[in-house]
Scaffold this active site. Sequence first.
Site, PDB file in Angstrom:
ATOM      1  N   TYR A 194       0.838  -1.212   0.000  1.00 31.31           N
ATOM      2  CA  TYR A 194       0.000   0.000   0.000  1.00 31.31           C
ATOM      3  C   TYR A 194       0.872   1.261   0.000  1.00 31.31           C
ATOM      4  O   TYR A 194       0.634   2.206  -0.757  1.00 31.31           O
ATOM      5  CB  TYR A 194      -0.894  -0.058   1.242  1.00 31.31           C
ATOM      6  CG  TYR A 194      -1.866   1.082   1.424  1.00 31.31           C
ATOM      7  CD1 TYR A 194      -3.052   1.121   0.711  1.00 31.31           C
ATOM      8  CD2 TYR A 194      -1.613   2.102   2.344  1.00 31.31           C
ATOM      9  CE1 TYR A 194      -3.965   2.152   0.897  1.00 31.31           C
ATOM     10  CE2 TYR A 194      -2.509   3.132   2.544  1.00 31.31           C
ATOM     11  CZ  TYR A 194      -3.693   3.149   1.816  1.00 31.31           C
ATOM     12  OH  TYR A 194      -4.579   4.176   2.011  1.00 31.31           O
ATOM     13  N   LYS A 233       1.048   4.101  -2.870  1.00 38.46           N
ATOM     14  CA  LYS A 233       0.691   5.495  -2.580  1.00 38.46           C
ATOM     15  C   LYS A 233       1.849   6.452  -2.889  1.00 38.46           C
ATOM     16  O   LYS A 233       1.624   7.596  -3.285  1.00 38.46           O
ATOM     17  CB  LYS A 233       0.240   5.638  -1.127  1.00 38.46           C
ATOM     18  CG  LYS A 233      -1.100   4.952  -0.833  1.00 38.46           C
ATOM     19  CD  LYS A 233      -2.174   5.348  -1.814  1.00 38.46           C
ATOM     20  CE  LYS A 233      -3.582   5.114  -1.277  1.00 38.46           C
ATOM     21  NZ  LYS A 233      -4.616   5.401  -2.318  1.00 38.46           N
TER      22      LYS A 233
HETATM   23  N1  NAD Z   1     -10.116   6.479   4.978  1.00 35.52           N
HETATM   24  C1  NAD Z   1      -8.933   7.009   5.253  1.00 35.52           C
HETATM   25  O1  NAD Z   1      -8.688   7.561   6.354  1.00 35.52           O
HETATM   26  C2  NAD Z   1      -7.846   6.973   4.216  1.00 35.52           C
HETATM   27  C3  NAD Z   1      -6.536   7.296   4.612  1.00 35.52           C
HETATM   28  C4  NAD Z   1      -5.530   7.355   3.656  1.00 35.52           C
HETATM   29  C5  NAD Z   1      -5.839   7.066   2.314  1.00 35.52           C
HETATM   30  N2  NAD Z   1      -7.118   6.725   1.970  1.00 35.52           N
HETATM   31  C6  NAD Z   1      -7.392   6.435   0.560  1.00 35.52           C
HETATM   32  O2  NAD Z   1      -8.612   7.052   0.172  1.00 35.52           O
HETATM   33  C7  NAD Z   1      -9.268   6.236  -0.802  1.00 35.52           C
HETATM   34  C8  NAD Z   1     -10.695   5.915  -0.360  1.00 35.52           C
HETATM   35  O3  NAD Z   1     -10.663   5.170   0.837  1.00 35.52           O
HETATM   36  P1  NAD Z   1     -11.977   4.792   1.671  1.00 35.52           P
HETATM   37  O4  NAD Z   1     -11.560   4.805   3.083  1.00 35.52           O
HETATM   38  O5  NAD Z   1     -13.134   5.609   1.220  1.00 35.52           O
HETATM   39  O6  NAD Z   1     -12.165   3.255   1.196  1.00 35.52           O
HETATM   40  P2  NAD Z   1     -13.502   2.359   1.013  1.00 35.52           P
HETATM   41  O7  NAD Z   1     -13.053   0.952   1.179  1.00 35.52           O
HETATM   42  O8  NAD Z   1     -14.600   2.877   1.857  1.00 35.52           O
HETATM   43  O9  NAD Z   1     -13.902   2.591  -0.540  1.00 35.52           O
HETATM   44  C9  NAD Z   1     -13.089   2.161  -1.586  1.00 35.52           C
HETATM   45  C10 NAD Z   1     -13.968   1.872  -2.787  1.00 35.52           C
HETATM   46  O10 NAD Z   1     -13.128   1.513  -3.908  1.00 35.52           O
HETATM   47  C11 NAD Z   1     -13.803   0.514  -4.655  1.00 35.52           C
HETATM   48  N3  NAD Z   1     -12.828  -0.264  -5.450  1.00 35.52           N
HETATM   49  C12 NAD Z   1     -11.847  -1.066  -4.973  1.00 35.52           C
HETATM   50  N4  NAD Z   1     -11.190  -1.649  -5.989  1.00 35.52           N
HETATM   51  C13 NAD Z   1     -11.741  -1.181  -7.143  1.00 35.52           C
HETATM   52  C14 NAD Z   1     -11.469  -1.401  -8.528  1.00 35.52           C
HETATM   53  N5  NAD Z   1     -10.481  -2.230  -8.926  1.00 35.52           N
HETATM   54  N6  NAD Z   1     -12.234  -0.761  -9.445  1.00 35.52           N
HETATM   55  C15 NAD Z   1     -13.227   0.083  -9.052  1.00 35.52           C
HETATM   56  N7  NAD Z   1     -13.524   0.321  -7.752  1.00 35.52           N
HETATM   57  C16 NAD Z   1     -12.798  -0.309  -6.810  1.00 35.52           C
HETATM   58  C17 NAD Z   1     -14.479  -0.337  -3.599  1.00 35.52           C
HETATM   59  O11 NAD Z   1     -15.574  -1.092  -4.142  1.00 35.52           O
HETATM   60  C18 NAD Z   1     -14.929   0.725  -2.574  1.00 35.52           C
HETATM   61  O12 NAD Z   1     -16.281   1.110  -2.791  1.00 35.52           O
HETATM   62  C19 NAD Z   1      -8.375   5.009  -0.996  1.00 35.52           C
HETATM   63  O13 NAD Z   1      -7.518   5.203  -2.104  1.00 35.52           O
HETATM   64  C20 NAD Z   1      -7.571   4.962   0.283  1.00 35.52           C
HETATM   65  O14 NAD Z   1      -6.346   4.280   0.116  1.00 35.52           O
HETATM   66  C21 NAD Z   1      -8.109   6.652   2.889  1.00 35.52           C
END
Ligand code: NAD
Length: 303
Positions: free
Chosen positions: A164, A168
């Site tokens: 990951y 990133k």
């Molecule tokens: N939540 C946090 O605090 C946080 C922190 C750092 C980074 N991020 C990043 O923010 C982004 C969103 O995270 P989140 O917490 O909302 O995650 P989440 O798991 O709630 O949502 C991710 C979505 O991506 C979709 N997805 C996964 N693989 C896919 C693919 N191959 N094609 C199409 N869709 C796909 C999933 O179905 C899901 O609905 C991610 O990139 C994550 O790494 C989140």
Amino acid sequence: MGNFLAGKAVAVTGAGRGIGRAVALACAAEGARVVVGDLGVSIEGASPTSEIADGVVKEIEAAGGTAVAVADDIATMAGGQRLVDVALAEYGRLDGVVCVAGILRERMLFNMSEDEWDPVLATHLKGTFTVFRAASAVMRAQGSGTLIGFTSGNHQGSVSQANYAAAKGGVISLVRSAALGLHKYGVTANAVAPVARTRMSAGVPMELKEIGEPEDVAALVVYLLSERARAEGITGQVYTVAGPKIAVWAQPRELRAAYGEGPWTPERIADFLPGTVGTDPMPLLAQLEAMSSAAQRGARPNA
Ligand SMILES: NC(=O)c1ccc[n+]([C@@H]2O[C@H](COP(=O)([O-])OP(=O)(O)OC[C@H]3O[C@@H](n4cnc5c(N)ncnc54)[C@H](O)[C@@H]3O)[C@@H](O)[C@H]2O)c1
């Protein structure tokens, strides 16, 4: 409804849940027509279903907005292209893409399998490339557009998610390359490192001191997509948004340099480097003990 994005067409990946869903809803509420891309998979990337993307389209329509669902895998070239093709077919233009989709497969580096590495890199890094690739060709021709990638504070490194963290870090370099390569065509590219309450952040072993809601992240993304941000010339930036905090990350640059005379040998470097060039201590190394005890409390991979 506001009008920050009036007249624009925006495609969002991972738009079915969490931050992506909030971004899609906020874009529509600000007047954009939205392509809701989501494969509808579990946090590890399994069991796809189109219901997730369809559900967000219904929410947007119920609020008076315009949206269309694409339940494709953005880790494939065809999936990235389709998101762009649908925007053009439905709305006749594409002003912004936001690559939010992501999965997790946590494992210590020395135990990580190819099946834990490849899909994580494919979803985050290649999944940003496939969409940026297709969208940038359209934006270059139209002479405007905004590309947004999603990174994480974990790009600094991670104890148990090397896959990951590497993905990133790659997203940031991809975003900066897009900012450089498309500058003369009027296209901007930025990255967002969010901290927000979603199913993904629920699994973090540490108590996050600074965390907000997906809607905080969505507001920043709407701004970055808007003419207000474009007029400021904002490109090649990485922003963290964590509840009330917004931070900008430094550009990578040489910290300290020193010059020797004559050809280097290991011996001469051993005498020279520690006292002149030195090191730049890793902030996360100082937090390792706290992270390790948190991991043990939560029975996370630590050995
Ligand atoms: N939540 C946090 O605090 C946080 C922190 C750092 C980074 N991020 C990043 O923010 C982004 C969103 O995270 P989140 O917490 O909302 O995650 P989440 O798991 O709630 O949502 C991710 C979505 O991506 C979709 N997805 C996964 N693989 C896919 C693919 N191959 N094609 C199409 N869709 C796909 C999933 O179905 C899901 O609905 C991610 O990139 C994550 O790494 C989140």
